[in-house]
Design a protein around this motif. Structure first.
Motif, PDB file in Angstrom:
ATOM      1  N   UNK A  70       0.755  -1.196  -0.033  1.00 14.55           N
ATOM      2  CA  UNK A  70      -0.070   0.084   0.113  1.00 14.55           C
ATOM      3  C   UNK A  70       0.970   1.157  -0.081  1.00 14.55           C
ATOM      4  N   UNK A  71       0.317   2.376  -0.527  1.00 19.07           N
ATOM      5  CA  UNK A  71       0.724   3.581  -0.427  1.00 19.07           C
ATOM      6  C   UNK A  71       0.974   4.121   0.906  1.00 19.07           C
ATOM      7  N   UNK A  72       1.623   5.050   1.463  1.00 23.72           N
ATOM      8  CA  UNK A  72       1.916   5.523   2.724  1.00 23.72           C
ATOM      9  C   UNK A  72       0.498   6.127   3.202  1.00 23.72           C
ATOM     10  N   UNK A  73      -0.304   6.706   2.462  1.00 24.97           N
ATOM     11  CA  UNK A  73      -1.577   7.185   2.860  1.00 24.97           C
ATOM     12  C   UNK A  73      -2.395   5.997   3.234  1.00 24.97           C
ATOM     13  N   UNK A  78      -5.481   2.822   7.143  1.00 18.22           N
ATOM     14  CA  UNK A  78      -5.620   1.591   8.030  1.00 18.22           C
ATOM     15  C   UNK A  78      -5.382   1.421   9.505  1.00 18.22           C
ATOM     16  N   UNK A  79      -4.255   2.163   9.748  1.00 18.19           N
ATOM     17  CA  UNK A  79      -3.639   2.004  11.183  1.00 18.19           C
ATOM     18  C   UNK A  79      -4.530   2.887  11.770  1.00 18.19           C
ATOM     19  N   UNK A  80      -4.926   4.263  11.226  1.00 20.72           N
ATOM     20  CA  UNK A  80      -5.847   5.198  11.966  1.00 20.72           C
ATOM     21  C   UNK A  80      -7.207   4.534  12.259  1.00 20.72           C
ATOM     22  N   UNK A  91     -12.696  -0.676   8.635  1.00 22.02           N
ATOM     23  CA  UNK A  91     -11.387  -1.278   8.161  1.00 22.02           C
ATOM     24  C   UNK A  91     -11.700  -2.577   7.404  1.00 22.02           C
ATOM     25  N   UNK A  92     -12.704  -3.211   7.967  1.00 22.80           N
ATOM     26  CA  UNK A  92     -13.313  -4.615   7.459  1.00 22.80           C
ATOM     27  C   UNK A  92     -13.763  -4.200   6.466  1.00 22.80           C
ATOM     28  N   UNK A  93     -14.748  -3.540   6.256  1.00 15.47           N
ATOM     29  CA  UNK A  93     -15.545  -3.367   5.213  1.00 15.47           C
ATOM     30  C   UNK A  93     -14.686  -2.974   3.937  1.00 15.47           C
ATOM     31  N   UNK A  94     -13.721  -2.092   4.139  1.00 14.77           N
ATOM     32  CA  UNK A  94     -12.777  -1.541   3.083  1.00 14.77           C
ATOM     33  C   UNK A  94     -11.870  -2.673   2.421  1.00 14.77           C
TER      34      UNK A  94
END
Length: 116
Positions: A70-73, A78-80, A91-94
């Motif tokens: 993944x790119x940094x963004x 996902x960490x946020x 996160x689960x949905x995405x």
């Protein structure tokens, strides 16, 4: 998407919902403790449970980020989600949508469909 990448995303998906639930329950119980019932203290029980789920989320997130490139963004987003109450559900949905898109793309490549 190779099998190890798919497994990394699946592990992150599987831990994101319980982590999100534990975050919300811990926050709600803390609010109840300090506003309604001063004797209501479940943090000694829920705190370690949430802590273990959060650590698992971070480990699986790092593995997924490493494997998916993944790119940094995207990686930081996902960490946020692990910090935001209820973010585990998002996160689960995405991640589910991302995995489904990868399966569709792989099937299209196997069938010889070219992107127009």
């Amino acid at each position: 998407m190779d099998l190890k990448t798919a497994s990394a995303i699946r592990r992150l998906r599987l831990v994101s919902v319980p982590e999100g639930i534990s975050w919300i329950i811990l926050a709600a119980c803390t609010i109840i403790k300090y506003t309604v019932a001063s004797g209501f203290d479940v943090a000694p029980v829920l705190g370690p449970i949430h802590g273990v789920l959060f650590v698992l989320y971070v480990i699986f997130w790092a593995d997924a980020w490493n494997r998916t490139k993944w790119d940094t963004k995207t990686g930081l987003l996902y960490f946020a989600y692990s910090i935001i109450p209820g973010g585990g559900f998002v996160a689960e949905r995405r991640l589910r949508r991302e995995a489904e898109d990868a399966v569709i793309a792989a099937r299209a490549r196997n069938e010889g469909v070219v992107n127009a």
